[in-house]
Design a protein around this motif. Sequence first.
Motif, short mmCIF file in Angstrom:
data_model
loop_
_atom_site.label_atom_id
_atom_site.label_comp_id
_atom_site.label_asym_id
_atom_site.label_seq_id
_atom_site.Cartn_x
_atom_site.Cartn_y
_atom_site.Cartn_z
N VAL A 56 4.36 2.20 -1.92
CA VAL A 56 5.97 2.23 -1.56
C VAL A 56 5.97 2.47 0.50
O VAL A 56 6.95 2.05 0.70
CB VAL A 56 6.50 3.46 -2.21
N GLN A 57 4.76 2.47 0.59
CA GLN A 57 4.73 3.85 2.19
C GLN A 57 5.12 2.18 3.41
O GLN A 57 5.07 1.31 3.80
CB GLN A 57 4.00 4.25 2.64
N ALA A 58 3.93 1.20 2.45
CA ALA A 58 4.21 -0.04 2.86
C ALA A 58 5.23 -1.08 2.84
O ALA A 58 6.23 -2.18 3.90
CB ALA A 58 3.13 -1.13 2.15
N GLN A 59 5.91 -1.01 1.89
CA GLN A 59 7.46 -1.80 1.90
C GLN A 59 8.03 -0.55 2.49
O GLN A 59 9.25 -1.35 3.05
CB GLN A 59 7.94 -1.41 0.24
N ALA A 60 8.73 0.22 2.86
CA ALA A 60 8.95 1.13 3.92
C ALA A 60 8.86 0.41 5.87
O ALA A 60 9.93 0.64 5.84
CB ALA A 60 9.37 2.80 3.78
N SER A 61 7.38 -0.12 5.77
CA SER A 61 7.30 -1.13 6.45
C SER A 61 7.88 -2.18 6.76
O SER A 61 7.69 -2.63 7.90
CB SER A 61 5.76 -0.19 6.96
N GLY A 62 8.35 -2.57 5.91
CA GLY A 62 8.47 -3.76 5.97
C GLY A 62 7.25 -4.96 5.46
O GLY A 62 7.20 -6.19 5.69
N ILE A 63 5.69 -4.46 4.89
CA ILE A 63 5.07 -4.85 5.25
C ILE A 63 3.85 -4.77 3.26
O ILE A 63 5.01 -4.44 2.80
CB ILE A 63 3.45 -4.57 5.98
N SER A 67 -5.52 -3.43 0.39
CA SER A 67 -6.36 -2.65 0.37
C SER A 67 -6.44 -1.35 1.43
O SER A 67 -7.12 -0.77 1.49
CB SER A 67 -7.81 -2.92 0.09
N ASP A 68 -6.14 -1.61 3.10
CA ASP A 68 -7.33 -0.53 3.91
C ASP A 68 -5.81 0.04 4.09
O ASP A 68 -6.63 1.69 4.83
CB ASP A 68 -6.87 -1.58 4.94
N MET A 69 -4.87 0.43 3.28
CA MET A 69 -3.71 1.43 3.78
C MET A 69 -4.43 2.82 2.75
O MET A 69 -3.56 3.73 3.06
CB MET A 69 -2.97 0.45 3.06
#
Length: 482
Positions: A56-63, A67-69
């Motif tokens: 979800v945070q990746a979506q918030a970042s637009g990316i 797996s590194d996250m």
Amino acid sequence: MVQGTTSDAGKSVIAAGLCRVLSRRGIRVAPFKPQNMALNSAVTIDGGEIGRAQAVQAQASGIEPHSDMNPVLLKPNSDIGAQVIVNGRAIGEMNAVTYHEFKPKVLKAILSSYERLQTSYQAVVVEGAGSPAEINLRENDVANMGFAETADCPVIIVSDIDRGGVFAHLYGTYKLLSASEQQRVKGFIINRFRGDIKLLYSGLEWLEKALGKPVLGVLPYLHGLHLEAEDAVAEQQLSNRSKDKLVIAIPVISRMSNHTDFDVLRLHPEIDIRFVRKGQALPACDLVILPGSKSTRTDLAFIRDNGWDDDLLKHLRYGGKVMGICGGYQMLGHWVHDPEGVEGEPGSSAGFGLLDLETTITKEKQLRRVSGELSFPDQPAVRVTGYEIHAGDTSGTALGQPLIQLEQHVDGVLSEDQQIFGSYLHGIFDHAEACKAILRWAGKQDIDIPDYEQIREKGINRIADAIEEHVDMEQLLSAMSS
């Protein structure tokens, strides 16, 4: 780095909001959580597995999620043990003591992932786990201050005022940190405040004077905010209920995984989701959904111990529908075999025998993001999307007429009497047309399904808007670049 005074203080949500705020400002940002313990997970673009909060945070970042996250994910399979996933891949099972001793070794993988993100992005928003003041876990810590100290990362501490005792939480947490850790803290955020902010001023002044650190902001309680839960089952219904509603019962099994599958249903005003707890009987309903499980055989026994197997058969005799997702799908067959003890003690367990299939648990986990077509009898084919996270090979004659045609394989089984449906796809309800088709099969005709991606986007934007309005972003950005 966003740390919290307690679990569920708002770390995940605030980290997502910060990612969106930074992205809006044209900053290339990525989320990061060194170590996560959760049974809600997502499949990444590189074919790995991470916690759903980071997706979800990746979506918030637009990316796209990577797996590194979330380089270390712990998926509990007992009260004292968990499957350990490093860089998106399961490396084995460990009990708590063994994993605690393993932490110094896994720190290298954590730092490598963090360095790769730092190289690729202008900013990284890091989320802690639990609380940094858990004294018994300070040694070898890789999730909170142990990571922050090693990576030289500035920290803000979040506390949920709606729980009560916010000043004690913040003061006590800060005072339990070492001198170098205290120096690393750049300020505090108070989350989920409701009421007249003027009544809080004297407390804020006292806290800042007592600790010598600023309160960067007080975020309001956002009624009806929806972002996917990291682990706990969110039971509240966020919409008004209609009288003519479809009733769905979901047994809360001991190792329930990816309950976020049901969020789009839980948010709908014409659907009444009932999570059934240990000791409760399955209620009269239209549809029973057996959810995913981290330990299918253990949860088969859990279901039988609660008498839910008898409730399930009674439900079917009265013409009700049953759906199984992932582990719940495996339970619907004749047998679940685990010869190598991947999910617990080696052995075999009898399933419910409702579908002519059986499953063998294997060490190699299948991780896929998929799309294709779902075709119920007497309904037009519709697009379906989802993701697979399962350690199991399923075979049997029931697979002869699959309901779901994916790009490279098939999925989905419907019983001959059309009362029982099983699938490996998590996220199967997220696409509106597939959700409609399943609900038609379950007995709910002509229902409008909102775009779940837009629901998630609305939640991300609401928390980002609140941060922009109520947090001193200039002070926060200064802390990030220090």
